[in-house]
Design a protein around this motif. Sequence first.
Motif, PDB file in Angstrom:
ATOM      1  N   ALA A 404       0.792  -1.196  -0.078  1.00 27.05           N
ATOM      2  CA  ALA A 404       0.024   0.205  -0.054  1.00 27.05           C
ATOM      3  C   ALA A 404       0.783   1.274   0.031  1.00 27.05           C
ATOM      4  O   ALA A 404       0.348   2.337  -0.059  1.00 27.05           O
ATOM      5  N   SER A 405       2.196   1.281   0.260  1.00 28.25           N
ATOM      6  CA  SER A 405       3.082   2.157   0.397  1.00 28.25           C
ATOM      7  C   SER A 405       2.986   3.259  -0.705  1.00 28.25           C
ATOM      8  O   SER A 405       2.814   2.579  -2.014  1.00 28.25           O
ATOM      9  N   ALA A 406       3.021   4.377  -0.762  1.00 30.29           N
ATOM     10  CA  ALA A 406       3.192   5.442  -1.807  1.00 30.29           C
ATOM     11  C   ALA A 406       4.519   5.399  -2.500  1.00 30.29           C
ATOM     12  O   ALA A 406       4.682   6.124  -3.446  1.00 30.29           O
ATOM     13  N   GLN A 407       5.529   4.613  -1.949  1.00 33.66           N
ATOM     14  CA  GLN A 407       6.667   4.538  -2.547  1.00 33.66           C
ATOM     15  C   GLN A 407       6.636   3.707  -4.068  1.00 33.66           C
ATOM     16  O   GLN A 407       7.249   3.678  -4.943  1.00 33.66           O
ATOM     17  N   PHE A 408       5.470   2.896  -4.268  1.00 38.46           N
ATOM     18  CA  PHE A 408       5.324   2.156  -5.444  1.00 38.46           C
ATOM     19  C   PHE A 408       4.816   3.068  -6.606  1.00 38.46           C
ATOM     20  O   PHE A 408       3.659   3.725  -6.143  1.00 38.46           O
ATOM     21  N   ASN A 409       5.094   2.960  -7.777  1.00 38.01           N
ATOM     22  CA  ASN A 409       4.146   3.489  -8.765  1.00 38.01           C
ATOM     23  C   ASN A 409       3.143   2.432  -9.084  1.00 38.01           C
ATOM     24  O   ASN A 409       3.369   1.236  -8.459  1.00 38.01           O
ATOM     25  N   GLU A 410       2.145   2.764  -9.779  1.00 34.91           N
ATOM     26  CA  GLU A 410       0.984   1.639  -9.635  1.00 34.91           C
ATOM     27  C   GLU A 410       1.078   0.623 -10.451  1.00 34.91           C
ATOM     28  O   GLU A 410       0.741  -0.613 -10.109  1.00 34.91           O
ATOM     29  N   ARG A 411       2.026   0.495 -11.714  1.00 33.86           N
ATOM     30  CA  ARG A 411       2.364  -0.568 -12.155  1.00 33.86           C
ATOM     31  C   ARG A 411       3.215  -1.583 -11.471  1.00 33.86           C
ATOM     32  O   ARG A 411       3.155  -2.925 -11.475  1.00 33.86           O
ATOM     33  N   GLU A 412       4.168  -0.864 -10.964  1.00 34.14           N
ATOM     34  CA  GLU A 412       5.047  -1.798  -9.874  1.00 34.14           C
ATOM     35  C   GLU A 412       4.426  -2.500  -8.767  1.00 34.14           C
ATOM     36  O   GLU A 412       4.530  -3.615  -8.262  1.00 34.14           O
ATOM     37  N   ARG A 413       3.351  -1.624  -8.231  1.00 31.84           N
ATOM     38  CA  ARG A 413       2.623  -2.167  -7.111  1.00 31.84           C
ATOM     39  C   ARG A 413       1.828  -3.432  -7.531  1.00 31.84           C
ATOM     40  O   ARG A 413       1.752  -4.335  -6.965  1.00 31.84           O
ATOM     41  N   MET A 414       1.013  -3.232  -8.817  1.00 32.96           N
ATOM     42  CA  MET A 414       0.376  -4.650  -9.166  1.00 32.96           C
ATOM     43  C   MET A 414       1.342  -5.652  -9.489  1.00 32.96           C
ATOM     44  O   MET A 414       0.662  -6.744  -9.378  1.00 32.96           O
ATOM     45  N   ALA A 415       2.542  -5.295  -9.992  1.00 33.15           N
ATOM     46  CA  ALA A 415       3.262  -6.525 -10.529  1.00 33.15           C
ATOM     47  C   ALA A 415       3.804  -7.071  -9.028  1.00 33.15           C
ATOM     48  O   ALA A 415       3.999  -8.287  -9.040  1.00 33.15           O
ATOM     49  N   PHE A 416       4.135  -6.337  -8.073  1.00 29.31           N
ATOM     50  CA  PHE A 416       4.317  -6.951  -6.709  1.00 29.31           C
ATOM     51  C   PHE A 416       3.063  -7.805  -6.196  1.00 29.31           C
ATOM     52  O   PHE A 416       3.181  -9.097  -5.832  1.00 29.31           O
ATOM     53  N   VAL A 417       1.947  -7.412  -6.464  1.00 27.86           N
ATOM     54  CA  VAL A 417       0.646  -8.124  -5.947  1.00 27.86           C
ATOM     55  C   VAL A 417       0.623  -9.217  -7.103  1.00 27.86           C
ATOM     56  O   VAL A 417       0.207 -10.381  -6.375  1.00 27.86           O
ATOM     57  N   LEU A 418       0.845  -9.195  -8.085  1.00 27.68           N
ATOM     58  CA  LEU A 418       0.537 -10.386  -8.976  1.00 27.68           C
ATOM     59  C   LEU A 418       1.838 -11.618  -8.705  1.00 27.68           C
ATOM     60  O   LEU A 418       1.406 -12.520  -8.553  1.00 27.68           O
ATOM     61  N   ALA A 419       3.063 -10.994  -8.297  1.00 29.09           N
ATOM     62  CA  ALA A 419       4.051 -12.009  -8.030  1.00 29.09           C
ATOM     63  C   ALA A 419       3.778 -12.669  -6.821  1.00 29.09           C
ATOM     64  O   ALA A 419       3.949 -13.744  -6.457  1.00 29.09           O
ATOM     65  N   ALA A 420       2.979 -11.797  -5.566  1.00 24.95           N
ATOM     66  CA  ALA A 420       2.589 -12.487  -4.331  1.00 24.95           C
ATOM     67  C   ALA A 420       1.352 -13.465  -4.664  1.00 24.95           C
ATOM     68  O   ALA A 420       1.323 -14.421  -3.898  1.00 24.95           O
ATOM     69  N   TYR A 421       0.431 -12.961  -5.543  1.00 22.97           N
ATOM     70  CA  TYR A 421      -0.562 -13.918  -5.841  1.00 22.97           C
ATOM     71  C   TYR A 421      -0.323 -15.324  -6.320  1.00 22.97           C
ATOM     72  O   TYR A 421      -0.574 -16.326  -6.236  1.00 22.97           O
ATOM     73  N   ASN A 422       1.149 -15.275  -6.987  1.00 23.24           N
ATOM     74  CA  ASN A 422       1.730 -16.558  -7.684  1.00 23.24           C
ATOM     75  C   ASN A 422       2.498 -17.370  -6.556  1.00 23.24           C
ATOM     76  O   ASN A 422       2.756 -18.513  -6.812  1.00 23.24           O
ATOM     77  N   LEU A 423       3.339 -16.573  -5.963  1.00 21.79           N
ATOM     78  CA  LEU A 423       4.579 -17.054  -5.264  1.00 21.79           C
ATOM     79  C   LEU A 423       4.237 -17.064  -3.834  1.00 21.79           C
ATOM     80  O   LEU A 423       4.755 -17.864  -2.937  1.00 21.79           O
ATOM     81  N   GLY A 424       3.340 -16.046  -3.489  1.00 26.60           N
ATOM     82  CA  GLY A 424       2.984 -15.921  -1.822  1.00 26.60           C
ATOM     83  C   GLY A 424       3.836 -14.817  -1.540  1.00 26.60           C
ATOM     84  O   GLY A 424       4.887 -14.569  -1.680  1.00 26.60           O
ATOM     85  N   PRO A 425       2.908 -13.897  -0.666  1.00 26.80           N
ATOM     86  CA  PRO A 425       3.583 -12.672  -0.251  1.00 26.80           C
ATOM     87  C   PRO A 425       4.669 -12.612   0.529  1.00 26.80           C
ATOM     88  O   PRO A 425       5.650 -11.930   0.487  1.00 26.80           O
ATOM     89  N   GLN A 426       4.967 -13.622   1.660  1.00 24.80           N
ATOM     90  CA  GLN A 426       6.142 -13.566   2.383  1.00 24.80           C
ATOM     91  C   GLN A 426       7.306 -13.957   1.351  1.00 24.80           C
ATOM     92  O   GLN A 426       8.420 -13.348   1.774  1.00 24.80           O
ATOM     93  N   ARG A 427       7.456 -14.649   0.402  1.00 26.45           N
ATOM     94  CA  ARG A 427       8.497 -14.993  -0.247  1.00 26.45           C
ATOM     95  C   ARG A 427       8.784 -13.543  -1.100  1.00 26.45           C
ATOM     96  O   ARG A 427       9.871 -13.349  -1.151  1.00 26.45           O
TER      97      ARG A 427
END
Length: 484
Positions: A404-427
């Motif tokens: 949720a941090s403002a440090q992410f731009n929106e495309r990078e934010r959603m890229a991390f969300v997708l990575a976590a959806y696939n790999l798991g947030p903790q990883r």
Amino acid sequence: MTKKSLFNRNLASRCSGFVAWCAARLPALMVLVCLLVVLPQSASARLAGPQEGWTPGESTRDLAAVRASGQLRVLVNQSRHSSGEVRGESIGVEYRRLRAFEQYLNRTARDGREVRLKLIPLPKEQLLSALLRGEGDLVAPGELLPVRRGMAVRASAPLQRDVPLVVVARQGNRRYQRLEQLAGRSLALPAGSAARDALLRINAGLKTPIVADWQDPSLAVEDVLELVHAGILPMTAVELPIAERWAKVLPKLRIDRHLQLTKKGDMSWYVQRAAPNLRASVDRFLRDYRAPADQDAAFLRVYRRLYKVHYPLGRLERQRLERVRPTLMQHARGQSLDWLLLAALAFKESTLNPAARGAGGATGLLQITPAAARSVGVANAATLEGNVQAGAKYLAMIRRRYFASAQFNERERMAFVLAAYNLGPQRVQRLRAEARRRGLNPNQWFFQVERLAAERFGMGVVSYVSSVNKYHLAFARERYRLEP
């Protein structure tokens, strides 16, 4: 009145008078040109890089300083084509050459002190500016790299001479015999492409210009070629050796060797002008260096079996999308998501098939498991409604809890969300922590944190996020046709 305010008032007066003169004598379009000439640029509008007359400072390091430090800082093009590594195996064209240079420096050290490489991945268009700021000692782009006149850099002996920039299209697309026939057509180009200057020269002789269709910064040259291969983009222009390399793993590409934007460029490494001994050492190494015969073995092994994007906008695909569009739009809106991102995820997960069944109990359009659905309060993910609701809520939960941090731009934010959806947030969070320790940007997935994901877990999650991103960009290009 202060001198500053008086200056601003006088400047405003001169600007208004000049604009009035333009309006009385020139077409409306030229008025805009006049405004751009007389108004000072904002800081954000200025070109990045060193100012004119820049001179190297204390951060300039020649070979002796490099040896004394024990570290050669190499600024590499962040693309996977140039500097990628997967589970300890190099897939980037520069990787093995740079390691061989490291060995050469250590063989020729008079005092026996070893030098180790530190690879610093950056966008191609930022490499030379970073070199001049002293952030690295050597630039290894892996592509043609335009050098602005007056820059205090020197090219090494050429790695490859007279490299042509050629047009690359998909097999079956219309063939053009001459560059002039591309007038009014668009060439999809990644950021930093060397085709910019070549297109300017060609367009100067055309009544209707060839359009440079600059792509999203999340796409490197290999990504643009993959989109051309899928038919999502019509054609691009790349260096011939790059086109030939990727045609081995993207077999539907067609290289139009006769359509050359330029053939005068040399592929080289670069050092600062104030580092002549480092440049001489590079040139001595390159004079005798020969690429190993198996240089592309890992690249071919990885990419031949890797998922490749497909055309998501065919007649059948549009029909499927239209059937699920109301549900996607409803639940995307409820979670403040772009419905086309959900559509892109659904295309990657199930090719928009609500009846799809996957491994581990994953089901439906978004291939979500019953456990993940229950974790966001959805009891039945087997129906279209429940599946999309659960998927959208799960993505929103990951975004809210971890990114949720403002440090992410929106495309990078959603890229991390997708990575976590696939790999798991903790990883993913552990990868970000490691990126921070290694000097990479922990808030940028593309080309930064994804490098560590490829090293640690292989190309699976990298390909997953990249594919969904490409489908999202493909859908977004057609948004006006896909939305009611």
